[in-house]
Design a protein around this motif. Structure first.
Motif, PDB file in Angstrom:
ATOM      1  N   GLU A 717     -26.118 151.984  27.513  1.00 44.52           N
ATOM      2  CA  GLU A 717     -26.775 152.266  28.784  1.00 44.52           C
ATOM      3  C   GLU A 717     -28.292 152.131  28.659  1.00 44.52           C
ATOM      4  N   ASN A 736     -18.857 142.450  32.523  1.00 41.65           N
ATOM      5  CA  ASN A 736     -18.563 143.814  32.962  1.00 41.65           C
ATOM      6  C   ASN A 736     -19.535 144.831  32.382  1.00 41.65           C
ATOM      7  N   SER A 737     -20.259 144.416  31.337  1.00 41.88           N
ATOM      8  CA  SER A 737     -21.200 145.356  30.704  1.00 41.88           C
ATOM      9  C   SER A 737     -22.396 145.673  31.590  1.00 41.88           C
ATOM     10  N   VAL A 739     -22.331 147.528  33.862  1.00 38.76           N
ATOM     11  CA  VAL A 739     -22.220 148.965  34.172  1.00 38.76           C
ATOM     12  C   VAL A 739     -23.247 149.768  33.400  1.00 38.76           C
ATOM     13  N   ASN A 740     -23.802 149.182  32.322  1.00 43.03           N
ATOM     14  CA  ASN A 740     -24.794 149.884  31.516  1.00 43.03           C
ATOM     15  C   ASN A 740     -26.209 149.797  32.100  1.00 43.03           C
ATOM     16  N   PRO A 759     -18.826 140.958  39.256  1.00 42.93           N
ATOM     17  CA  PRO A 759     -17.720 141.903  39.019  1.00 42.93           C
ATOM     18  C   PRO A 759     -17.851 143.165  39.859  1.00 42.93           C
ATOM     19  N   ALA A 760     -16.704 143.762  40.121  1.00 45.98           N
ATOM     20  CA  ALA A 760     -16.682 144.992  40.923  1.00 45.98           C
ATOM     21  C   ALA A 760     -17.396 146.143  40.237  1.00 45.98           C
ATOM     22  N   SER A 761     -17.652 145.998  38.949  1.00 42.31           N
ATOM     23  CA  SER A 761     -18.333 147.078  38.216  1.00 42.31           C
ATOM     24  C   SER A 761     -19.744 147.323  38.736  1.00 42.31           C
ATOM     25  N   ILE A 762     -20.269 146.396  39.541  1.00 41.80           N
ATOM     26  CA  ILE A 762     -21.600 146.614  40.112  1.00 41.80           C
ATOM     27  C   ILE A 762     -21.616 147.839  41.017  1.00 41.80           C
ATOM     28  N   SER A 763     -20.440 148.214  41.513  1.00 38.36           N
ATOM     29  CA  SER A 763     -20.353 149.367  42.419  1.00 38.36           C
ATOM     30  C   SER A 763     -20.736 150.670  41.735  1.00 38.36           C
ATOM     31  N   SER A 764     -20.754 150.681  40.413  1.00 37.98           N
ATOM     32  CA  SER A 764     -21.069 151.918  39.684  1.00 37.98           C
ATOM     33  C   SER A 764     -22.572 152.139  39.512  1.00 37.98           C
ATOM     34  N   GLY A 784     -17.162 145.319  46.402  1.00 36.65           N
ATOM     35  CA  GLY A 784     -17.380 146.480  45.541  1.00 36.65           C
ATOM     36  C   GLY A 784     -18.817 146.868  45.344  1.00 36.65           C
TER      37      GLY A 784
END
Length: 797
Positions: A717, A736-737, A739-740, A759-764, A784
């Motif tokens: 992170e 997907n990384s 998210v960090n 990727p949908a991980s951008i929603s985090s 997302g």
């Protein structure tokens, strides 16, 4: 009366005066709400509380406000309360204590001024006043207030009031002095000379004359704080003696016109532009430390250069420079009398509650004798003596007694002599090189040279040898002179330890003058015009203790130079040699060679032995272990970089606009202290770090890296990364990384033609506020996104 907040608060941003029956539920309610929403602390009159015992509170609120918004409406003069408010407001306005912004609501300014119409009939304002107290003294006071209020330039329609209020309140007052002894009385002396009344349309130019250290600049700052709100714009040129005239003209025009990129080709054209662009603006111009009539001729040649009601204030030690200027008045700033001098001295000598220290009054009197009413001497001596015992006071007096000529320079040196070695070095560096520079940048340079600048500069500030204004280091010019004289008088080698003039540079660093053990510590040349003389490859050959070298617009090396191994900071924008030897930089911390013509780098030592391959290559890598800051932006010919993988302390690397840079050390991604990485515009760069190890990144910029096809893996992170730029890259999809990227607020990927998937991980990404995706032709609708509101631009997708 009712205040808008608790009674305990005394000062207001805005006082609002109005007649409730006319505007309370229309204009005033909206105005008050807007002011409150902007965080402006406002006193709003409430006519339900017109008892006499609240009159004092009302007048205190007027005196404690910076702005009064007076709304003249049809029934304004039918309220004695409103007229009393207005009389007090105009009294404060005439004293320069408050700015009045009038609003004419369904009445005209002419009607407010109480004049009889041509047919002999009187306006409603005139009749209302006469009905209440015809012929009384109070009626005359009200008439005068109404006439002055109606004569102000105000808002007939109610647009723009909030903007005017914000412009005034957002102005940050200049720091005048920690203990501004007798400033208010000096202000009272100067204010009438400027004729700050609404009825005078003339331009006024005054001079403030006095000896060095006498408080001219302090008074000029106080005047600026006192009257600047009365002008469309203002500009304070604090020390024109040391600055190029064209640069001064640029500064003047940029500040007064609010055009940050305003260009001035020459002094003569600058004069024309000042007159042409400012002759219709009401401005305040303060020109400090003038010592040459050419300076005034270039900046304020005549009164008609500026609009009506403008004011020009000039400070100088030389009264003669004012003779040829259109100055109407000259104010001779007096030295402090005995009582004033003692008050200022005690403020600095005992300001932290140390009055209980037993110091004989006779000792204080002797220090006052030495200072002779000069504010600078009183401030510096007082700051030096604070928390010292009586024995140390006596010792200081003994040193003063030994000085053959009691000059201000000698008095200031007493404080310098009380510094430790590191503090002395830092003071001399600031005096010789860094006056007027940004504090953060100077601290970075000094820390790179092995000093604890953050802590030690605080000591200099406490001793009043250095000040900080607008985050810039400042010092009185007499302190600067004292520091430079110390350097010039150094006798160890017969040559100064610091060089700041081109003449000294050419004299000292010629082969037939410099001894082999010459201990020059710093060279900073920042000239207005580039010199044509060339620098030889061995110019710095004997400067083995040189730790600081900054060359800006000074000389033009045509061949690679040999730099000493102890160099800590090298800054040479537009360096013109095509190659550069990095091999000698074993101690280098900061390197700034932006816009240079360097084509490549080598690891050559002074012996010109190439370092390449095998163990020698490892040795080369070891030589960059101290590097923290590298700026090679705009080096358009640069193709290769030295190895930086062992530069474990590296914090900033900027290669912006290095359009021919081909390769980048893969090891940069493994560096754990790096904060800023800027590769924008490196269109030929084909190798990138595969991952990022540092947790300290704040900005990453890969915009314009046309060959970047895969975004880097983020292993952990990044808690500090706020901005990420990938515009114009060849990135097709994101890992997907991402998210960090937990702290990113601004993410820009404009014109990423190959991007097809996010990727949908951008929603985090909970802190993401702005996502730029314009002209990403192959990108389908993004799914997302974070659940909170963010700004997304997908134009052209």
């Amino acid at each position: 009366m009712a205040a808008s907040s608790s009674k305990s608060r005394k000062n207001f941003g805005v006082f609002v005066s109005f007649r409730g029956v006319d505007v309370r539920h229309t204009f005033i309610s909206r105005l008050y709400e807007k002011l409150r929403n902007k965080g402006i602390y406002t006193f709003k009159d409430s006519e339900g509380l017109e008892q006499g015992d609240r009159r004092g509170e009302l007048f205190d609120a007027i005196k404690g406000s910076r702005i009064a918004v007076v709304t003249f409406s049809e029934n304004y003069t039918r309220s004695k309360w409103c007229l009393n408010e207005l009389a007090k407001i105009m009294e404060c306005q005439n004293l320069g204590k408050i700015i009045v912004l009038p609003v004419f609501y369904k009445v005209s300014p002419a009607e407010v001024r109480l004049h009889e119409k041509e047919d002999g009939l009187k306006g409603c304002y005139q009749l209302a006043v006469e009905d209440m107290v015809h012929g009384t003294e109070m009626a005359n006071i009200w008439r005068k207030a109404l006439w002055e209020g109606g004569d102000l330039i105000g808002e007939v329609v109610r647009e723009g009031i909030i903007e005017k209020v914000l412009k005034i309140l957002n102005r940050v007052p200049m720091e005048v002095a920690k203990y501004p002894t007798r400033i208010n009385s000096r202000l009272e002396d100067v204010r009438p000379l400027l004729h700050m009344t609404p009825h005078v349309d003339e331009v006024f130019m005054i001079g403030i004359h006095g000896i060095g250290g006498g408080g001219k600049t302090t008074l000029a700052k106080a005047i600026c704080n006192d009257i600047a709100d009365n002008f469309d714009d203002w500009c304070f040129l604090q020390d024109v003696r040391t600055t190029d005239l064209v640069l001064l003209q640029k500064t003047l025009l940029r500040q007064l016109l609010r055009e940050p990129n305003f260009s001035v080709p020459s002094v003569d054209l600058g004069k024309h532009l000042i007159k042409e662009r400012l002759c219709h603006k009401t401005v305040l111009v303060i020109i400090g430390n003038v010592d040459n009539s050419d300076q005034l001729d270039a900046l304020a040649g005549d009164l008609d250069w500026f609009g009506k009601r403008s004011s020009v204030i000039i400070t100088t030690r030389d009264r003669h420079v004012l003779v040829s200027a259109p100055v109407q008045h000259v104010y001779e700033i007096p030295l402090l009398d005995r009582s004033e001098a003692e008050s200022l001295f005690r403020c600095h000598a005992f300001h932290d509650g140390q009055e209980n220290v037993k110091i004989d009054d006779l000792l204080i009197d002797r220090f006052l004798d030495y200072a002779a009413g000069l504010p600078l001497a009183l401030v510096v001596l007082g700051a030096f003596l604070i928390r010292r015992k009586e024995l140390e006071w006596k010792s200081t007096l003994e040193k003063l007694d030994k000085i053959p000529e009691k000059t201000i320079n000698a008095v200031l040196k007493i404080s310098f002599d009380g510094l430790d070695d590191q503090q002395k070095e830092i003071f001399l560096d600031i005096a010789c090189f860094f006056k007027g520079w940004k504090r953060d940048q100077v601290t970075k340079i000094l820390d790179s040279c092995g000093f604890e600048a953050t802590i030690e500069t605080e000591v200099l500030i406490e001793r009043c040898l250095v000040t900080v204004e607008d985050d810039n280091f400042r010092m009185h010019d007499l302190s600067e002179v004292m520091g430079k004289s110390i350097v010039r008088d150094e006798k160890s080698t017969g040559l100064p330890s610091r060089i700041w003039s081109d003449k000294d540079f050419l004299r000292v660093l010629s082969d037939d003058v410099v001894p082999e053990n010459y201990a020059v510590k710093g060279i900073v040349l920042d000239l207005a015009k580039k010199q044509k003389k060339l620098i030889k490859s061995n110019t710095f050959k004997f400067s083995r203790r040189l730790r600081l070298l900054i060359i800006r617009n000074a000389f033009d090396p045509k061949e690679p130079l040999n730099f000493p191994s102890e160099l800590r900071w090298l800054e040479w924008p537009a360096y013109s040699a095509s190659t550069m030897s990095f091999g000698a930089f074993s101690q280098l911390v900061g390197l700034d060679m932006q816009r240079s013509k360097i084509e490549g780098t080598s690891g050559e030592q002074e012996s010109d032995r190439p370092i390449e391959g095998g163990e020698d290559e490892d040795e080369e890598e070891q030589e960059f272990e101290e590097l923290k800051y590298v700026n090679l932006s705009g080096c358009k010919l640069l193709k290769t970089l030295p190895h930086l993988s062992k530069s474990s302390k590296l914090q900033e690397l900027s290669l912006q606009g290095c359009v021919n840079l081909i390769s980048l050390d893969q090891g940069i991604g493994s560096l754990e202290e790096i904060i800023h990485l800027n590769l924008s515009g490196c269109r030929m760069l084909s190798t990138f770090p595969s991952s990022l190890k540092s947790k300290h990144y704040r900005t990453l910029n890969f915009s314009g890296c046309l060959k970047l096809a895969q975004f880097l893996d983020i292993d952990e992170e990044l808690e500090f990364l706020n901005e990420l730029f990938l515009d114009g890259t060849a990135v097709k999809e994101l890992p997907n990384s991402i998210v960090n990227l937990v702290a990113v607020k601004l993410w820009s990927m404009n014109s990423c033609k190959e991007l097809s998937f996010i990727p949908a991980s951008i929603s985090s990404l909970q802190k993401l506020e702005v996502l730029w995706l314009s002209n990403c032709e192959n990108l389908e609708e993004v799914q997302g996104l974070p659940p909170h509101p963010i700004r997304v631009d997908m134009d052209g997708c």
